[in-house]
Design a protein around this motif. Structure first.
Motif, mmCIF file in Angstrom:
data_model
loop_
_atom_site.group_PDB
_atom_site.id
_atom_site.type_symbol
_atom_site.label_atom_id
_atom_site.label_comp_id
_atom_site.label_asym_id
_atom_site.label_seq_id
_atom_site.Cartn_x
_atom_site.Cartn_y
_atom_site.Cartn_z
ATOM 1 N N ASN A 112 27.817 8.283 100.183
ATOM 2 C CA ASN A 112 27.326 6.913 100.011
ATOM 3 C C ASN A 112 26.797 6.432 101.360
ATOM 4 O O ASN A 112 27.453 5.698 102.090
ATOM 5 C CB ASN A 112 28.429 5.993 99.504
ATOM 6 C CG ASN A 112 27.922 4.599 99.191
ATOM 7 O OD1 ASN A 112 26.746 4.302 99.363
ATOM 8 N ND2 ASN A 112 28.820 3.734 98.727
ATOM 9 N N GLN A 157 36.624 8.175 91.260
ATOM 10 C CA GLN A 157 36.518 6.726 91.120
ATOM 11 C C GLN A 157 35.713 6.358 89.879
ATOM 12 O O GLN A 157 34.564 6.767 89.726
ATOM 13 C CB GLN A 157 35.845 6.133 92.364
ATOM 14 C CG GLN A 157 35.726 4.626 92.355
ATOM 15 C CD GLN A 157 34.965 4.108 93.571
ATOM 16 O OE1 GLN A 157 34.025 4.741 94.044
ATOM 17 N NE2 GLN A 157 35.382 2.955 94.074
ATOM 18 N N GLU A 158 36.315 5.591 88.973
ATOM 19 C CA GLU A 158 35.608 5.158 87.770
ATOM 20 C C GLU A 158 34.634 4.047 88.113
ATOM 21 O O GLU A 158 34.993 3.066 88.779
ATOM 22 C CB GLU A 158 36.608 4.657 86.715
ATOM 23 C CG GLU A 158 37.500 5.750 86.167
ATOM 24 C CD GLU A 158 38.452 5.230 85.097
ATOM 25 O OE1 GLU A 158 38.280 4.050 84.684
ATOM 26 O OE2 GLU A 158 39.349 5.977 84.692
ATOM 27 N N ARG A 159 33.374 4.223 87.669
ATOM 28 C CA ARG A 159 32.333 3.225 87.896
ATOM 29 C C ARG A 159 31.540 3.059 86.608
ATOM 30 O O ARG A 159 31.286 4.038 85.899
ATOM 31 C CB ARG A 159 31.382 3.671 89.009
ATOM 32 C CG ARG A 159 32.045 4.042 90.321
ATOM 33 C CD ARG A 159 32.104 2.904 91.281
ATOM 34 N NE ARG A 159 30.778 2.397 91.637
ATOM 35 C CZ ARG A 159 30.592 1.287 92.359
ATOM 36 N NH1 ARG A 159 31.635 0.588 92.759
ATOM 37 N NH2 ARG A 159 29.378 0.873 92.666
ATOM 38 N N ASP A 160 31.125 1.841 86.305
ATOM 39 C CA ASP A 160 30.346 1.602 85.096
ATOM 40 C C ASP A 160 28.867 1.881 85.342
ATOM 41 O O ASP A 160 27.991 1.092 84.981
ATOM 42 C CB ASP A 160 30.558 0.173 84.600
ATOM 43 C CG ASP A 160 31.946 -0.028 84.012
ATOM 44 O OD1 ASP A 160 32.478 0.950 83.444
ATOM 45 O OD2 ASP A 160 32.488 -1.133 84.113
ATOM 46 N N THR A 184 26.996 8.891 86.443
ATOM 47 C CA THR A 184 26.881 10.036 87.346
ATOM 48 C C THR A 184 26.513 11.218 86.462
ATOM 49 O O THR A 184 27.331 11.688 85.665
ATOM 50 C CB THR A 184 28.193 10.330 88.091
ATOM 51 O OG1 THR A 184 28.561 9.198 88.890
ATOM 52 C CG2 THR A 184 28.032 11.554 88.995
ATOM 53 N N HIS A 231 30.506 8.087 82.581
ATOM 54 C CA HIS A 231 30.246 6.650 82.667
ATOM 55 C C HIS A 231 31.576 5.943 82.494
ATOM 56 O O HIS A 231 32.203 6.034 81.434
ATOM 57 C CB HIS A 231 29.260 6.233 81.584
ATOM 58 C CG HIS A 231 28.847 4.792 81.677
ATOM 59 N ND1 HIS A 231 27.662 4.385 82.253
ATOM 60 C CD2 HIS A 231 29.469 3.652 81.263
ATOM 61 C CE1 HIS A 231 27.563 3.072 82.191
ATOM 62 N NE2 HIS A 231 28.650 2.604 81.600
ATOM 63 N N ARG A 234 23.135 10.400 90.891
ATOM 64 C CA ARG A 234 23.415 8.998 90.622
ATOM 65 C C ARG A 234 22.103 8.212 90.672
ATOM 66 O O ARG A 234 21.645 7.802 91.744
ATOM 67 C CB ARG A 234 24.421 8.449 91.629
ATOM 68 C CG ARG A 234 25.829 8.947 91.352
ATOM 69 C CD ARG A 234 26.896 8.298 92.207
ATOM 70 N NE ARG A 234 28.203 8.513 91.598
ATOM 71 C CZ ARG A 234 29.363 8.251 92.203
ATOM 72 N NH1 ARG A 234 29.378 7.771 93.440
ATOM 73 N NH2 ARG A 234 30.500 8.477 91.568
ATOM 74 N N LYS A 258 24.368 -1.584 94.183
ATOM 75 C CA LYS A 258 25.170 -0.713 93.316
ATOM 76 C C LYS A 258 25.953 0.340 94.087
ATOM 77 O O LYS A 258 26.687 1.132 93.500
ATOM 78 C CB LYS A 258 24.269 -0.055 92.282
ATOM 79 C CG LYS A 258 23.670 -1.073 91.320
ATOM 80 C CD LYS A 258 22.762 -0.447 90.292
ATOM 81 C CE LYS A 258 22.206 -1.519 89.360
ATOM 82 N NZ LYS A 258 21.282 -0.959 88.344
ATOM 83 N N ARG A 259 25.807 0.351 95.406
ATOM 84 C CA ARG A 259 26.583 1.263 96.252
ATOM 85 C C ARG A 259 27.819 0.595 96.831
ATOM 86 O O ARG A 259 28.710 1.266 97.348
ATOM 87 C CB ARG A 259 25.724 1.774 97.413
ATOM 88 C CG ARG A 259 24.600 2.712 97.011
ATOM 89 C CD ARG A 259 23.806 3.116 98.247
ATOM 90 N NE ARG A 259 22.770 4.077 97.960
ATOM 91 C CZ ARG A 259 22.898 5.407 98.071
ATOM 92 N NH1 ARG A 259 24.062 5.914 98.443
ATOM 93 N NH2 ARG A 259 21.898 6.204 97.812
ATOM 94 N N ALA A 266 31.610 1.814 96.504
ATOM 95 C CA ALA A 266 31.640 3.113 95.826
ATOM 96 C C ALA A 266 32.003 4.228 96.800
ATOM 97 O O ALA A 266 31.502 4.286 97.926
ATOM 98 C CB ALA A 266 30.289 3.411 95.188
#
Length: 367
Positions: free
Chosen positions: A82, A114-117, A120, A144, A225, A236-237, A240
């Motif tokens: 990131n 890490q869960e992200r909405d 990936t 997702h 991503r 959006k980073r 993260a």
């Protein structure tokens, strides 16, 4: 007095035997590329195995090192830092036709994933278009939030259509064995996709599944991503972690259209098949230059763009990589046939069963 021509043990002139042997060897080698193009496998165990080139945007890496999660042997570690620039680290396999194939591979999300909405993408099938523009992958497997999902795209009335197929909960700290049986659609023929995870069918799709123009879809596997592309801004980073996952036992085999996967036919709580309208025409995809970061201790680079700081086109591919395993097998078969004529011995080459584990023999006990 003319010299007598030496004879083989069977009483035939050696010259004739040699000519026949050479002819068979040449014929076998000439037939090799067709088989090689649609049968490839990579298990990351042999340092001499030639692997696909990487498609990297930014400073991500694809490195070979010890497999995590109690899995024996080696695996490929993929990461995207990131850093405000990086968004893709993938292996690219081209040279496949627009027919039917079985794609098998294993992947692993670390326990601290890490869960992200935001998506990936960990595997995608991409159709490079004639005009070189950019467009969504025709098929993409992604994580997702806390779940796996499959997105399928096709064109209708000049607009991209999308089907989203849930594939069940992701399990960080667990090796997933994926099988995709794909028959590509054409302008006049529907396609089909069947997805299995750990031997259980978890999703399917019937109907259009590509754009019906440009090159046949090729395969990319790693991490991507889309929301991290620099043109989408930094928002959006924020917060993260870098994306890190592992890959192993990649195998692609050409199959007969409509052949069923060797898996159980229903998953508890699994997704139901999705359908798309009749196929229709379509457009375009792209890439950009890439740079690689230094190696980490204990890991070896994958692919051709592996020197620290090396830069290469994003969609670069190795003309000899697709089908390395197939070439070796077919050439070996030709050499074996030549040896059989010369000495009366027969060499039997066994091809890898595409529906089983495509890793090396000492890894067949894996789960």
């Amino acid at each position: 007095m003319p010299h007598a021509m030496p004879l083989s043990p069977a009483g035939r002139p050696v010259r004739l035997l040699t000519a026949c042997t050479c002819a068979l060897l040449v014929a076998g080698m000439a037939a090799t590329p067709a088989a090689a193009a649609d049968s490839v496998s990579y298990d990351f165990e042999s340092p001499s195995q030639k692997l696909p080139f990487m498609a990297i945007n930014g400073f991500g890496r694809v490195l070979v090192g010890p497999a995590p999660g109690g899995r024996p042997g080696q695996a490929a570690r993929v990461n995207i830092p990131n850093d405000g620039r990086s968004f893709k680290s993938e292996l690219v396999i081209k040279g496949l036709d627009a027919g039917s194939h079985r794609f098998g591979f294993a992947n692993y999300l670390p326990g601290d994933w890490q869960e992200r909405d935001l998506d990936t993408i960990v595997a995608q099938w991409f159709s490079t278009q004639d005009d070189g523009g950019g467009i969504k992958p025709v098929v993409a497997l992604s994580i997702h939030g806390a779940n796996w999902q499959l997105k399928v795209h096709w064109m209708r009335g000049g607009e991209i259509q999308e089907a989203v197929i849930p594939l069940g909960a992701a399990r960080p700290g667990h090796w997933n064995r994926w099988t995709f049986d794909i028959t590509w659609s054409s302008a006049g023929r529907p396609g089909a996709i069947a997805v299995a995870r750990d031997g259980v069918t978890v999703g399917s799709h019937q109907g259009a599944n590509n754009y019906h123009r440009g090159e046949p879809p090729h395969f990319r596997i790693g991490a991507y991503r889309p929301s991290w592309r620099p043109e989408k801004g930094p928002s959006k980073r924020v917060g993260a972690a870098e994306a890190v996952l592992f890959l192993d036992d990649i195998a692609i085999t050409s199959t007969a259209a409509g052949s069923p996967p060797d898996v159980r036919t229903a998953a508890p709580g699994g997704a139901s098949p999705s359908q798309s309208p009749a196929p229709s025409p379509s457009p375009t995809p792209a890439g950009s230059p890439s740079a690689s970061s230094p190696l980490q201790a204990g890991e070896a680079p994958v692919g051709g763009d592996t020197s620290p700081g090396a830069t290469a086109p994003e969609a670069r591919t190795d003309a000899t990589a697709p089908g390395n395993a197939g070439r070796i097998g077919a050439v070996g078969g030709a050499v074996g046939a030549a040896a059989a004529l010369a000495g009366g011995a027969f060499v039997l080459l066994r091809r890898r069963n595409a529906t089983g584990s495509p890793g090396s023999a000492h890894r067949r006990a894996r789960t």
